[in-house]
Design a protein around this motif. Structure first.
Motif, PDB file in Angstrom:
ATOM      1  N   ASP A  42      34.399 -20.832  23.655  1.00 58.76           N
ATOM      2  CA  ASP A  42      32.957 -20.620  23.561  1.00 58.76           C
ATOM      3  C   ASP A  42      32.409 -20.488  24.992  1.00 58.76           C
ATOM      4  O   ASP A  42      32.424 -21.462  25.748  1.00 58.76           O
ATOM      5  CB  ASP A  42      32.302 -21.805  22.848  1.00 58.76           C
ATOM      6  N   PRO A  43      31.916 -19.315  25.384  1.00 58.66           N
ATOM      7  CA  PRO A  43      31.463 -19.136  26.777  1.00 58.66           C
ATOM      8  C   PRO A  43      30.392 -20.130  27.192  1.00 58.66           C
ATOM      9  O   PRO A  43      30.383 -20.588  28.345  1.00 58.66           O
ATOM     10  CB  PRO A  43      30.929 -17.700  26.796  1.00 58.66           C
ATOM     11  N   ALA A  44      29.483 -20.493  26.290  1.00 56.10           N
ATOM     12  CA  ALA A  44      28.426 -21.444  26.643  1.00 56.10           C
ATOM     13  C   ALA A  44      28.995 -22.823  26.924  1.00 56.10           C
ATOM     14  O   ALA A  44      28.570 -23.529  27.843  1.00 56.10           O
ATOM     15  CB  ALA A  44      27.391 -21.505  25.534  1.00 56.10           C
ATOM     16  N   VAL A  45      29.974 -23.230  26.127  1.00 58.04           N
ATOM     17  CA  VAL A  45      30.585 -24.543  26.322  1.00 58.04           C
ATOM     18  C   VAL A  45      31.475 -24.546  27.561  1.00 58.04           C
ATOM     19  O   VAL A  45      31.516 -25.526  28.316  1.00 58.04           O
ATOM     20  CB  VAL A  45      31.390 -24.950  25.073  1.00 58.04           C
ATOM     21  N   ASP A  46      32.176 -23.454  27.786  1.00 55.32           N
ATOM     22  CA  ASP A  46      33.154 -23.396  28.878  1.00 55.32           C
ATOM     23  C   ASP A  46      32.544 -23.101  30.235  1.00 55.32           C
ATOM     24  O   ASP A  46      33.258 -23.126  31.248  1.00 55.32           O
ATOM     25  CB  ASP A  46      34.212 -22.325  28.563  1.00 55.32           C
ATOM     26  N   ASP A  47      31.246 -22.826  30.277  1.00 58.01           N
ATOM     27  CA  ASP A  47      30.605 -22.525  31.563  1.00 58.01           C
ATOM     28  C   ASP A  47      30.709 -23.741  32.483  1.00 58.01           C
ATOM     29  O   ASP A  47      30.134 -24.795  32.201  1.00 58.01           O
ATOM     30  CB  ASP A  47      29.134 -22.164  31.337  1.00 58.01           C
ATOM     31  N   PRO A  48      31.437 -23.631  33.609  1.00 56.89           N
ATOM     32  CA  PRO A  48      31.604 -24.812  34.471  1.00 56.89           C
ATOM     33  C   PRO A  48      30.308 -25.246  35.156  1.00 56.89           C
ATOM     34  O   PRO A  48      30.210 -26.375  35.638  1.00 56.89           O
ATOM     35  CB  PRO A  48      32.639 -24.350  35.504  1.00 56.89           C
ATOM     36  N   PHE A  49      29.305 -24.355  35.169  1.00 57.62           N
ATOM     37  CA  PHE A  49      28.037 -24.683  35.814  1.00 57.62           C
ATOM     38  C   PHE A  49      26.950 -25.055  34.805  1.00 57.62           C
ATOM     39  O   PHE A  49      25.828 -25.343  35.175  1.00 57.62           O
ATOM     40  CB  PHE A  49      27.556 -23.492  36.650  1.00 57.62           C
ATOM     41  N   GLY A  50      27.314 -25.028  33.535  1.00 53.90           N
ATOM     42  CA  GLY A  50      26.352 -25.337  32.490  1.00 53.90           C
ATOM     43  C   GLY A  50      26.218 -26.836  32.267  1.00 53.90           C
ATOM     44  O   GLY A  50      26.901 -27.656  32.874  1.00 53.90           O
ATOM     45  N   GLY A  51      25.342 -27.186  31.331  1.00 54.76           N
ATOM     46  CA  GLY A  51      25.095 -28.598  31.071  1.00 54.76           C
ATOM     47  C   GLY A  51      25.868 -29.169  29.911  1.00 54.76           C
ATOM     48  O   GLY A  51      25.711 -30.357  29.577  1.00 54.76           O
ATOM     49  N   HIS A  52      26.705 -28.354  29.267  1.00 49.34           N
ATOM     50  CA  HIS A  52      27.450 -28.859  28.115  1.00 49.34           C
ATOM     51  C   HIS A  52      28.519 -29.845  28.571  1.00 49.34           C
ATOM     52  O   HIS A  52      29.331 -29.528  29.444  1.00 49.34           O
ATOM     53  CB  HIS A  52      28.094 -27.701  27.347  1.00 49.34           C
ATOM     54  N   PRO A  53      28.554 -31.049  28.013  1.00 52.69           N
ATOM     55  CA  PRO A  53      29.537 -32.045  28.473  1.00 52.69           C
ATOM     56  C   PRO A  53      30.948 -31.677  28.048  1.00 52.69           C
ATOM     57  O   PRO A  53      31.165 -31.110  26.976  1.00 52.69           O
ATOM     58  CB  PRO A  53      29.068 -33.335  27.803  1.00 52.69           C
ATOM     59  N   TRP A  54      31.889 -32.032  28.910  1.00 58.33           N
ATOM     60  CA  TRP A  54      33.298 -31.883  28.590  1.00 58.33           C
ATOM     61  C   TRP A  54      33.869 -33.294  28.400  1.00 58.33           C
ATOM     62  O   TRP A  54      33.813 -34.131  29.301  1.00 58.33           O
ATOM     63  CB  TRP A  54      34.048 -31.176  29.707  1.00 58.33           C
ATOM     64  N   GLY A  55      34.415 -33.546  27.245  1.00 57.03           N
ATOM     65  CA  GLY A  55      34.869 -34.887  26.904  1.00 57.03           C
ATOM     66  C   GLY A  55      36.229 -35.222  27.478  1.00 57.03           C
ATOM     67  O   GLY A  55      36.830 -34.453  28.240  1.00 57.03           O
ATOM     68  N   PRO A  56      36.776 -36.387  27.086  1.00 55.44           N
ATOM     69  CA  PRO A  56      38.088 -36.839  27.597  1.00 55.44           C
ATOM     70  C   PRO A  56      39.212 -35.864  27.294  1.00 55.44           C
ATOM     71  O   PRO A  56      40.197 -35.817  28.038  1.00 55.44           O
ATOM     72  CB  PRO A  56      38.300 -38.172  26.877  1.00 55.44           C
ATOM     73  N   GLY A  57      39.075 -35.086  26.219  1.00 56.68           N
ATOM     74  CA  GLY A  57      40.134 -34.144  25.875  1.00 56.68           C
ATOM     75  C   GLY A  57      40.308 -33.037  26.901  1.00 56.68           C
ATOM     76  O   GLY A  57      41.340 -32.362  26.914  1.00 56.68           O
ATOM     77  N   ARG A 111      35.614 -27.977  36.547  1.00 56.31           N
ATOM     78  CA  ARG A 111      34.574 -28.819  37.118  1.00 56.31           C
ATOM     79  C   ARG A 111      35.234 -29.972  37.864  1.00 56.31           C
ATOM     80  O   ARG A 111      36.170 -30.593  37.366  1.00 56.31           O
ATOM     81  CB  ARG A 111      33.680 -29.411  36.032  1.00 56.31           C
ATOM     82  N   PHE A 112      34.683 -30.231  39.048  1.00 55.27           N
ATOM     83  CA  PHE A 112      35.121 -31.408  39.806  1.00 55.27           C
ATOM     84  C   PHE A 112      33.994 -32.423  39.759  1.00 55.27           C
ATOM     85  O   PHE A 112      32.855 -32.135  40.108  1.00 55.27           O
ATOM     86  CB  PHE A 112      35.439 -31.028  41.254  1.00 55.27           C
ATOM     87  N   GLU A 113      34.335 -33.631  39.342  1.00 56.54           N
ATOM     88  CA  GLU A 113      33.326 -34.679  39.231  1.00 56.54           C
ATOM     89  C   GLU A 113      32.864 -35.154  40.609  1.00 56.54           C
ATOM     90  O   GLU A 113      31.689 -35.433  40.827  1.00 56.54           O
ATOM     91  CB  GLU A 113      33.910 -35.858  38.456  1.00 56.54           C
ATOM     92  N   LYS A 114      33.802 -35.219  41.560  1.00 53.49           N
ATOM     93  CA  LYS A 114      33.486 -35.675  42.913  1.00 53.49           C
ATOM     94  C   LYS A 114      34.115 -34.714  43.923  1.00 53.49           C
ATOM     95  O   LYS A 114      34.754 -33.727  43.563  1.00 53.49           O
ATOM     96  CB  LYS A 114      33.966 -37.109  43.117  1.00 53.49           C
ATOM     97  N   GLU A 115      33.939 -35.040  45.198  1.00 54.45           N
ATOM     98  CA  GLU A 115      34.331 -34.111  46.253  1.00 54.45           C
ATOM     99  C   GLU A 115      35.847 -33.911  46.306  1.00 54.45           C
ATOM    100  O   GLU A 115      36.630 -34.719  45.797  1.00 54.45           O
ATOM    101  CB  GLU A 115      33.813 -34.581  47.611  1.00 54.45           C
TER     102      GLU A 115
END
Length: 530
Positions: A42-57, A111-115
Motif C-alpha cells: 500500500d503506497p500510503a502505508v509504505d511511505d517512509p515520510f508519511g505518518g502511518h505507523p509501522w509496527g513491530p512486524g 525509516r530510521f528512528e534515530k541518527e
C-alpha cells in the motif's frame, strides 16, 4: 532444528537466540544475498515520510543490523552476503563508528528512528535511497565505491567533513534540513572521486563545501538552496571541481529526469534557485561554471561571490538579481559567456582585477550596454576594467569598439578631476579630437576654422609692415598660416593687423595650438597602446 522442509537449518547455530521474526528474516536474507522486503504494498502505508505507523512486524533493532554489518555470518555457498532492506523501521541508533563494513549495503524506503553514526568508518558501497533519517554523522567516512542518498529526507543535517568517497556521491532529490549550527550538509574537506550529483536537492540551511574536491563534475541542476537563518546558502570557498559546476535547470517529469539532456516537449523545467548568498571564492573549475537560467534571491547585504576563481569558461546567463551583489574581483576566466539582462545594476557588481580573454555574448549585447556594465561594476573610477575590455575587443578585431571603450574611460576619468583647469582641458580634448580616439575630428575643426578665418580676412586689407616687401595679401593662406603652428606659409609676419582683427588672428593662433596639442596627445596615447 529443520527449516520446515525436513532439511537441517544451517543458520540456526549462527543466529542469535533473541532475534525477532523480522530480524531472523533479515539474517537469512543477508547470508543469501537477497533483498528483504517488509513493505505492505500500500503506497500510503509504505511511505517512509508519511505518518502511518509501522509496527513491530516491520521493525529491526539497530544493534542487530550493526552486528550484521560489522561481523555477520558467512554467505551461503555460491552466494555473496549483503544487506538489502526495503520498507523497514530501524529502531535505536545505528552506530558503526570506526568500523569496517565489507558487505554491500542498500536500504530503500526505510525509516530510521534515530541518527546514523558512521564517523571514521569504511564501506565498499553504501546506498540509502528514499529513506527518512533524523541525522547522518559521517565525518571522515571512507567508501571505495559510491555513497548514495537520493530522495532521502534528513531532518537534522548531514556531516561529511573530510569524508572520502571513492566514486560518486549522489544526493539528488534529497530534502535536508538544518542542524543546530544551521547547516544542512557539512562537507568541508570532502573528497569525491567522480561526480557529486545533487540535482533537485532541497537544502534548508547552509550547504558547506569548503575546500572540497570533486573528481569530475558537481551538479546542482534544478536544486533549491534556502537559508533564511544566515548569510550564505552555498558556502564553498577553495573548492576544486575538475570539470564543471552546474547551477542550471533540470527537467521535471514522471519519473523525474535530472540530467542535462534536452527535455521532451511538455516537460516542466525547474531552474536552480538560491535564497541566500553563494561563496565560491578561490575555487578552481577545470571546464566551466554554469549559471544558465539560475535565479538568485539575495538580501541587500548578501553576495554571489566569485573572488579569484579560475575557470576556462564562466556562463553568467541567469536571472538578474534584484538585490545583493555579484563579486568577480580577481577572477580569471578565458571565455565570458553572458547576457546583458543577467548582470545586476549600479552598486551591485564588482569586477576589479577580473580578467577574461574572450567575450561570448548571448542575445543582444551592444557596446552601449557593455559600457553600462562597466559603469555599474566600478562605482569608483578604475582604468583597469576599461583597458581589459578594450584589449579583448581589439584582440577580436573590433578596433572601433575598443577605441570607444577607451574614450569612455577618459570621460569617466575626467569626472574625477578636482581642478577646473584640468576638467576644461579634458573637455577641450573631447570636443576637438575625442582624446585622440577620433582623429578625424581635428581635420573637420581645422577646415571649419580655416574657412571662417579666410572668409573673415577676405573683408580686411591690412597694411604691410614693410611696404614693398613680402608677398601679396592672400586672406586664405594668411588664415591657414595662423592656424597651423610651426609651419610658415609666407603670410604671417608681413602684415599689420589692428583692433578686432588682431584679436581674431590671436584666436586662430590659440585654437591652432589647442588642436595641434590634442592631436599630439592622442597620437602619443595611440602609440603607447600599440
Amino acid at each position: 532444528m529443520t527449516d520446515g522442509t525436513g532439511r537441517p537449518d544451517d543458520t540456526a547455530d549462527e543466529m542469535p537466540d533473541d532475534l525477532t521474526a523480522a530480524e531472523m528474516g533479515m539474517w537469512q536474507a543477508f547470508r543469501n544475498g537477497s533483498r528483504y522486503d517488509l513493505s505492505s504494498g500500500d503506497p500510503a502505508v509504505d511511505d517512509p515520510f508519511g505518518g502511518h505507523p509501522w509496527g513491530p512486524g516491520r521493525s529491526i533493532r539497530a544493534r542487530v543490523l550493526c552486528r550484521l554489518l560489522l561481523d555477520g555470518p558467512p554467505a551461503l555457498p555460491g552466494r555473496v552476503s549483503s544487506v538489502k532492506l526495503t520498507g523497514v523501521l530501524i529502531t535505536g541508533i545505528l552506530d558503526v563508528a570506526g568500523g569496517t563494513v565489507k558487505p554491500y549495503v542498500e536500504l530503500r524506503g526505510c525509516r530510521f528512528e534515530k541518527e546514523i553514526l558512521l564517523p571514521e568508518s569504511r564501506f565498499t558501497t553504501l546506498r540509502l535511497m528514499e529513506c527518512s533519517i533524523p541525522r547522518l554523522e559521517a565525518a571522515r567516512l571512507h567508501t571505495e565505491g559510491d555513497l548514495h542518498l537520493p530522495r532521502c529526507q534528513v531532518h537534522r543535517g548531514i556531516r561529511l567533513t573530510d569524508a572520502h568517497i571513492g566514486t560518486d556521491l549522489l544526493l539528488s532529490q534529497a530534502v535536508v534540513h538544518r542542524d543546530r549550527s544551521n547547516r544542512t550538509i557539512m562537507g568541508d574537506g570532502l573528497f569525491v572521486g567522480q561526480d557529486l550529483q545533487a540535482e533537485m536537492l532541497e537544502s534548508h540551511g547552509e550547504l558547506s563545501l569548503r575546500g572540497a574536491q570533486v573528481g569530475v563534475s558537481l551538479s546542482l541542476r534544478g536544486s533549491r538552496l534556502i537559508n533564511p537563518y544566515g548569510s550564505k546558502a552555498l558556502n564553498a570557498p577553495q573548492i576544486t571541481v575538475e570539470r564543471t559546476l552546474y547551477l542550471t535547470p533540470a527537467a521535471v517529469s514522471n519519473p523525474r529526469v535530472t540530467g542535462g539532456a534536452t527535455p521532451a516537449r511538455g516537460v516542466r523545467i525547474q531552474r536552480f534557485e538560491c535564497q541566500g548568498g553563494i561563496r565560491l571564492d578561490d575555487g578552481r573549475f577545470g571546464d566551466a561554471v554554469d549559471f544558465d537560467q539560475a535565479r538568485f534571491l539575495l538580501e541587500q547585504e548578501q553576495e554571489l561571490s566569485m573572488r579569484r576563481i579560475q575557470t576556462p569558461e564562466l556562463r553568467f546567463t541567469g536571472e538578474r538579481p534584484a538585490r545583493g551583489r555579484v563579486i568577480l574581483s580577481g577572477a580569471r576566466v578565458v571565455n565570458l559567456v553572458d547576457k546583458s539582462t543577467s548582470w545586476p545594476g549600479p552598486g551591485q557588481l564588482r569586477v576589479g582585477g577580473f580578467t577574461y580573454e574572450n567575450l561570448v555574448p548571448r542575445g543582444g549585447f551592444p557596446l552601449s550596454r557593455r559600457l553600462e556594465w562597466l559603469l555599474a561594476s566600478t562605482p569608483e573610477y578604475s582604468p583597469e576594467p576599461y583597458e581589459r575590455l578594450a584589449a579583448v575587443l581589439r584582440n577580436s578585431g573590433e578596433d572601433s569598439d575598443a577605441r570607444e571603450v577607451l574614450l569612455a574611460k577618459q570621460r569617466r576619468r575626467r569626472e574625477t578631476l578636482s581642478s577646473p583647469a584640468a576638467k576644461l582641458w579634458g573637455y577641450a580634448q573631447d570636443w576637438t579630437v575625442a582624446y585622440g580616439y577620433r582623429p578625424g575630428r581635428a581635420a573637420v575643426w581645422m577646415a571649419v576654422l580655416w574657412a571662417v578665418g579666410a572668409l573673415a580676412f577676405s573683408r580686411y586689407d591690412p597694411p604691410a609692415i614693410k611696404p614693398g616687401e613680402g608677398p601679396a595679401w592672400e586672406p586664405t593662406l594668411y588664415a591657414l598660416d595662423l592656424l597651423v603652428p610651426v609651419i610658415n606659409l609666407g603670410q604671417d609676419g608681413y602684415w599689420r593687423v589692428e583692433g578686432a582683427w588682431q584679436w581674431a588672428a590671436a584666436a586662430l593662433i590659440l585654437l591652432g595650438w589647442v588642436l595641434a596639442t590634442t592631436v599630439a596627445a592622442g597620437a602619443s596615447r595611440l602609440l603607447r597602446r600599440g
